[in-house]
Design a protein around this motif. Sequence first.
Motif, mmCIF file in Angstrom:
data_model
loop_
_atom_site.group_PDB
_atom_site.id
_atom_site.type_symbol
_atom_site.label_atom_id
_atom_site.label_comp_id
_atom_site.label_asym_id
_atom_site.label_seq_id
_atom_site.Cartn_x
_atom_site.Cartn_y
_atom_site.Cartn_z
ATOM 1 N N THR A 217 2.714 2.313 -7.237
ATOM 2 C CA THR A 217 1.475 2.489 -6.481
ATOM 3 C C THR A 217 0.246 2.084 -7.284
ATOM 4 O O THR A 217 0.286 1.998 -8.514
ATOM 5 C CB THR A 217 1.355 3.975 -6.049
ATOM 6 O OG1 THR A 217 0.263 4.120 -5.153
ATOM 7 C CG2 THR A 217 1.171 4.896 -7.232
ATOM 8 N N HIS A 218 -0.842 1.833 -6.541
ATOM 9 C CA HIS A 218 -2.161 1.698 -7.160
ATOM 10 C C HIS A 218 -2.998 2.928 -6.838
ATOM 11 O O HIS A 218 -4.183 2.981 -7.172
ATOM 12 C CB HIS A 218 -2.876 0.456 -6.627
ATOM 13 C CG HIS A 218 -2.168 -0.824 -6.930
ATOM 14 N ND1 HIS A 218 -2.055 -1.315 -8.211
ATOM 15 C CD2 HIS A 218 -1.520 -1.702 -6.140
ATOM 16 C CE1 HIS A 218 -1.363 -2.451 -8.175
ATOM 17 N NE2 HIS A 218 -1.020 -2.694 -6.929
ATOM 18 N N ALA B 60 -0.941 -3.696 -13.334
ATOM 19 C CA ALA B 60 -1.635 -4.805 -12.671
ATOM 20 C C ALA B 60 -0.712 -5.542 -11.696
ATOM 21 O O ALA B 60 0.517 -5.459 -11.811
ATOM 22 C CB ALA B 60 -2.135 -5.792 -13.729
ATOM 23 N N ASN B 61 -1.285 -6.262 -10.773
ATOM 24 C CA ASN B 61 -0.522 -7.172 -9.912
ATOM 25 C C ASN B 61 0.233 -8.152 -10.805
ATOM 26 O O ASN B 61 -0.316 -8.664 -11.782
ATOM 27 C CB ASN B 61 -1.457 -7.976 -8.998
ATOM 28 C CG ASN B 61 -2.150 -7.097 -7.979
ATOM 29 O OD1 ASN B 61 -1.608 -6.072 -7.554
ATOM 30 N ND2 ASN B 61 -3.347 -7.480 -7.593
ATOM 31 N N MET C 118 -7.283 -2.054 -17.327
ATOM 32 C CA MET C 118 -7.969 -2.693 -16.201
ATOM 33 C C MET C 118 -9.417 -3.043 -16.536
ATOM 34 O O MET C 118 -10.061 -3.773 -15.793
ATOM 35 C CB MET C 118 -7.974 -1.755 -14.977
ATOM 36 C CG MET C 118 -6.604 -1.513 -14.367
ATOM 37 S SD MET C 118 -5.902 -3.012 -13.681
ATOM 38 C CE MET C 118 -4.462 -3.177 -14.714
ATOM 39 N N ALA C 119 -9.945 -2.465 -17.625
ATOM 40 C CA ALA C 119 -11.384 -2.607 -17.919
ATOM 41 C C ALA C 119 -11.723 -4.050 -18.311
ATOM 42 O O ALA C 119 -10.884 -4.774 -18.815
ATOM 43 C CB ALA C 119 -11.774 -1.659 -19.024
ATOM 44 N N SER D 196 7.521 -4.517 -8.868
ATOM 45 C CA SER D 196 8.461 -4.676 -7.748
ATOM 46 C C SER D 196 9.816 -5.192 -8.240
ATOM 47 O O SER D 196 10.857 -4.812 -7.702
ATOM 48 C CB SER D 196 7.895 -5.624 -6.691
ATOM 49 O OG SER D 196 6.780 -5.028 -6.059
ATOM 50 N N THR D 197 9.786 -6.035 -9.243
ATOM 51 C CA THR D 197 11.039 -6.519 -9.828
ATOM 52 C C THR D 197 11.825 -5.332 -10.382
ATOM 53 O O THR D 197 13.023 -5.174 -10.113
ATOM 54 C CB THR D 197 10.737 -7.540 -10.944
ATOM 55 O OG1 THR D 197 9.935 -8.586 -10.389
ATOM 56 C CG2 THR D 197 11.997 -8.122 -11.536
#
Length: 224
Positions: A186-187, A34-35, A223-224, A40-41
């Motif tokens: 990636t997503h 998830a965002n 994500m659901a 990125s860290t």
Amino acid sequence: MIRFSGVSHRFGEREVLTPFSLELAERRIAVIGANGSGKSTFARLINGLLMPSAGQVWVDDLDTKSNGKAVRGLVGFVFQNPDNQIVYPVVEEDIAFGLKNLKVEKGEIAGRVAASLARFGLSHLAKEQAHRLSGGEKQMLAIAGVTITQPRYIVFDEPTTLLDLRNKRLVARTIDRLDETAIVITHDLDLIADFDRVLVFEEGRIDFDGAPRDAIARYLELMA
Ligand SMILES: Nc1ncnc2c1ncn2[C@@H]1O[C@H](COP(=O)(O)OP(=O)(O)O)[C@@H](O)[C@H]1O
Ligand SMILES: [Mg+2]
């Protein structure tokens, strides 16, 4: 091999990566989640753009804390937005930048730039203004600029997020063909279908670590 030993990371009071240890030795490794889950860290810890708040990150035999410069030579980084990566106005100058930095001889630079342009399908754009390239062409330019200094590892942080489907596929094919080890955040679940290993991040921890099919199933569940 990339090795995390008891690594955690906090920004101020906030722990955004909870302690983990991990060894990465596969050629194609993906990170999904998830965002805000810490991807990125994690990526920036690998090339020493960020230092861990606790623990050590090793790239081959180099601790990122004491060998920052050497680590950045070993680990290239491709960002989501290639505009953040383009340094020089003209395409061929931008590709040459990394070699100039390394004080490579002029004659050798020209040859290596030409080879890189050809390798990434950019030869016809050599003299073009970089900012006028399409999104896909810019991302190929970014990859050319990173690979030209011959890093052993390349970290991609959402390299296809801003691209249309055709350019997503172009970047996916390009990553697939790289000799370098690729770690791809990636997503884009199509991009990672044939990867060797996928890490699923959730709220600052590695929730799942395994084959693409199982990792994607877990991701969809989260994500659901
Ligand atoms: N420089 C920073 N200062 C403070 N908080 C940050 C900074 N960078 C990222 N964060 C926070 O750390 C968490 C993880 O961010 P990030 O690693 O960018 O996640 P992702 O890439 O998975 O979206 C987020 O909550 C984000 O807001
Ligand atoms: Mg991110």
